[in-house]
Design an enzyme around this catalytic site. Sequence first.
Site, PDB file in Angstrom:
ATOM      1  N   ASN A  49      -0.102  25.866  26.512  1.00  0.00           N
ATOM      2  CA  ASN A  49      -0.689  25.056  25.446  1.00  0.00           C
ATOM      3  C   ASN A  49       0.430  24.380  24.661  1.00  0.00           C
ATOM      4  O   ASN A  49       1.515  24.953  24.464  1.00  0.00           O
ATOM      5  CB  ASN A  49      -1.632  25.862  24.553  1.00  0.00           C
ATOM      6  CG  ASN A  49      -1.086  27.163  24.033  1.00  0.00           C
ATOM      7  OD1 ASN A  49      -0.194  27.762  24.634  1.00  0.00           O
ATOM      8  ND2 ASN A  49      -1.617  27.632  22.927  1.00  0.00           N
ATOM      9  N   GLU A  51       0.782  22.453  21.104  1.00  0.00           N
ATOM     10  CA  GLU A  51       0.105  22.116  19.851  1.00  0.00           C
ATOM     11  C   GLU A  51       0.821  20.973  19.136  1.00  0.00           C
ATOM     12  O   GLU A  51       1.877  20.498  19.582  1.00  0.00           O
ATOM     13  CB  GLU A  51       0.025  23.384  18.976  1.00  0.00           C
ATOM     14  CG  GLU A  51      -0.789  24.465  19.657  1.00  0.00           C
ATOM     15  CD  GLU A  51      -1.018  25.703  18.807  1.00  0.00           C
ATOM     16  OE1 GLU A  51      -0.366  25.849  17.754  1.00  0.00           O
ATOM     17  OE2 GLU A  51      -1.873  26.524  19.210  1.00  0.00           O
ATOM     18  N   CYS A  60      -4.584  22.203  25.812  1.00  0.00           N
ATOM     19  CA  CYS A  60      -4.663  23.584  26.308  1.00  0.00           C
ATOM     20  C   CYS A  60      -3.825  23.767  27.568  1.00  0.00           C
ATOM     21  O   CYS A  60      -3.552  22.811  28.307  1.00  0.00           O
ATOM     22  CB  CYS A  60      -6.102  23.941  26.656  1.00  0.00           C
ATOM     23  SG  CYS A  60      -7.214  24.066  25.266  1.00  0.00           S
ATOM     24  N   GLU A  62      -4.637  25.108  30.426  1.00  0.00           N
ATOM     25  CA  GLU A  62      -5.326  24.785  31.683  1.00  0.00           C
ATOM     26  C   GLU A  62      -5.243  23.299  31.985  1.00  0.00           C
ATOM     27  O   GLU A  62      -5.047  22.884  33.125  1.00  0.00           O
ATOM     28  CB  GLU A  62      -6.800  25.195  31.600  1.00  0.00           C
ATOM     29  CG  GLU A  62      -7.025  26.690  31.427  1.00  0.00           C
ATOM     30  CD  GLU A  62      -7.073  27.128  29.975  1.00  0.00           C
ATOM     31  OE1 GLU A  62      -6.391  26.510  29.120  1.00  0.00           O
ATOM     32  OE2 GLU A  62      -7.794  28.090  29.680  1.00  0.00           O
ATOM     33  N   CYS A  93     -11.598  27.029  27.664  1.00  0.00           N
ATOM     34  CA  CYS A  93     -12.531  26.428  26.702  1.00  0.00           C
ATOM     35  C   CYS A  93     -13.424  25.415  27.420  1.00  0.00           C
ATOM     36  O   CYS A  93     -13.193  25.058  28.583  1.00  0.00           O
ATOM     37  CB  CYS A  93     -11.762  25.749  25.559  1.00  0.00           C
ATOM     38  SG  CYS A  93     -11.080  24.143  26.001  1.00  0.00           S
ATOM     39  N   CYS A  96     -11.710  22.298  28.885  1.00  0.00           N
ATOM     40  CA  CYS A  96     -10.934  22.598  30.100  1.00  0.00           C
ATOM     41  C   CYS A  96     -11.851  22.864  31.290  1.00  0.00           C
ATOM     42  O   CYS A  96     -11.538  22.476  32.420  1.00  0.00           O
ATOM     43  CB  CYS A  96     -10.007  23.780  29.857  1.00  0.00           C
ATOM     44  SG  CYS A  96      -8.647  23.348  28.748  1.00  0.00           S
TER      45      CYS A  96
HETATM   46  N1  THU Z   1      -6.070  27.461  24.225  1.00  0.00           N
HETATM   47  C1  THU Z   1      -5.683  27.250  25.518  1.00  0.00           C
HETATM   48  O1  THU Z   1      -4.575  26.788  25.792  1.00  0.00           O
HETATM   49  N2  THU Z   1      -6.549  27.605  26.493  1.00  0.00           N
HETATM   50  C2  THU Z   1      -7.739  28.232  26.290  1.00  0.00           C
HETATM   51  O2  THU Z   1      -8.434  28.532  27.249  1.00  0.00           O
HETATM   52  C3  THU Z   1      -8.192  28.547  24.930  1.00  0.00           C
HETATM   53  C4  THU Z   1      -7.384  27.941  23.836  1.00  0.00           C
HETATM   54  C5  THU Z   1      -5.100  27.172  23.152  1.00  0.00           C
HETATM   55  C6  THU Z   1      -5.399  25.993  22.293  1.00  0.00           C
HETATM   56  C7  THU Z   1      -4.620  26.354  21.028  1.00  0.00           C
HETATM   57  O3  THU Z   1      -3.270  25.988  21.191  1.00  0.00           O
HETATM   58  C8  THU Z   1      -4.685  27.872  20.973  1.00  0.00           C
HETATM   59  O4  THU Z   1      -5.027  28.279  22.281  1.00  0.00           O
HETATM   60  C9  THU Z   1      -5.708  28.422  19.989  1.00  0.00           C
HETATM   61  O5  THU Z   1      -6.942  27.828  20.162  1.00  0.00           O
END
Ligand code: THU
Length: 136
Positions: A49, A51, A60, A62, A93, A96
């Site tokens: 991920n 941010e 994310c 994925e 999520c 994704c």
């Molecule tokens: N996140 C992912 O990278 N993948 C997921 O399947 C769930 C959420 C990340 C997004 C954000 O950077 C952090 O997790 C919290 O939501």
Amino acid sequence: MPSALTASQRRRLVAAARRAAATAYAPYSRFPVGAAVLMADGRVFTGCNVENASFGLTNCAERTAIFTAVAAGSRRLRAVAVYTPTPTPTLPCGACRQVLQEFGPGVPVLSVCAGKGRVETTLAALLPHAFGPADL
Ligand code: THU
């Protein structure tokens, strides 16, 4: 329905997802995620991920992984693994799930974590009645 993964494919994918979590850029949520995608050509691509101070721009793990695969010329997704250093596993999520479905309808999804729990499911189960290219 996609066929099951071999034990060695599974190990390789899970190890790659775990390593990818170490590169996560997650200073705001402090929730690092690693993902690995196994492609039909046998290649494995990873993502974390990423941010942003403008929170909604977060990508994310994925989606980072599948976008990396597509950018490398590999489009046929075979399986996905997700790793989080949490007591319980994390599933992709909704956004994704939709993006993964585009390249691997119904594929196996493995979610693993620092704890003992793991989830082995499929994109078909996670995204029923999916919208896709055939609907256009
Ligand atoms: N996140 C992912 O990278 N993948 C997921 O399947 C769930 C959420 C990340 C997004 C954000 O950077 C952090 O997790 C919290 O939501």
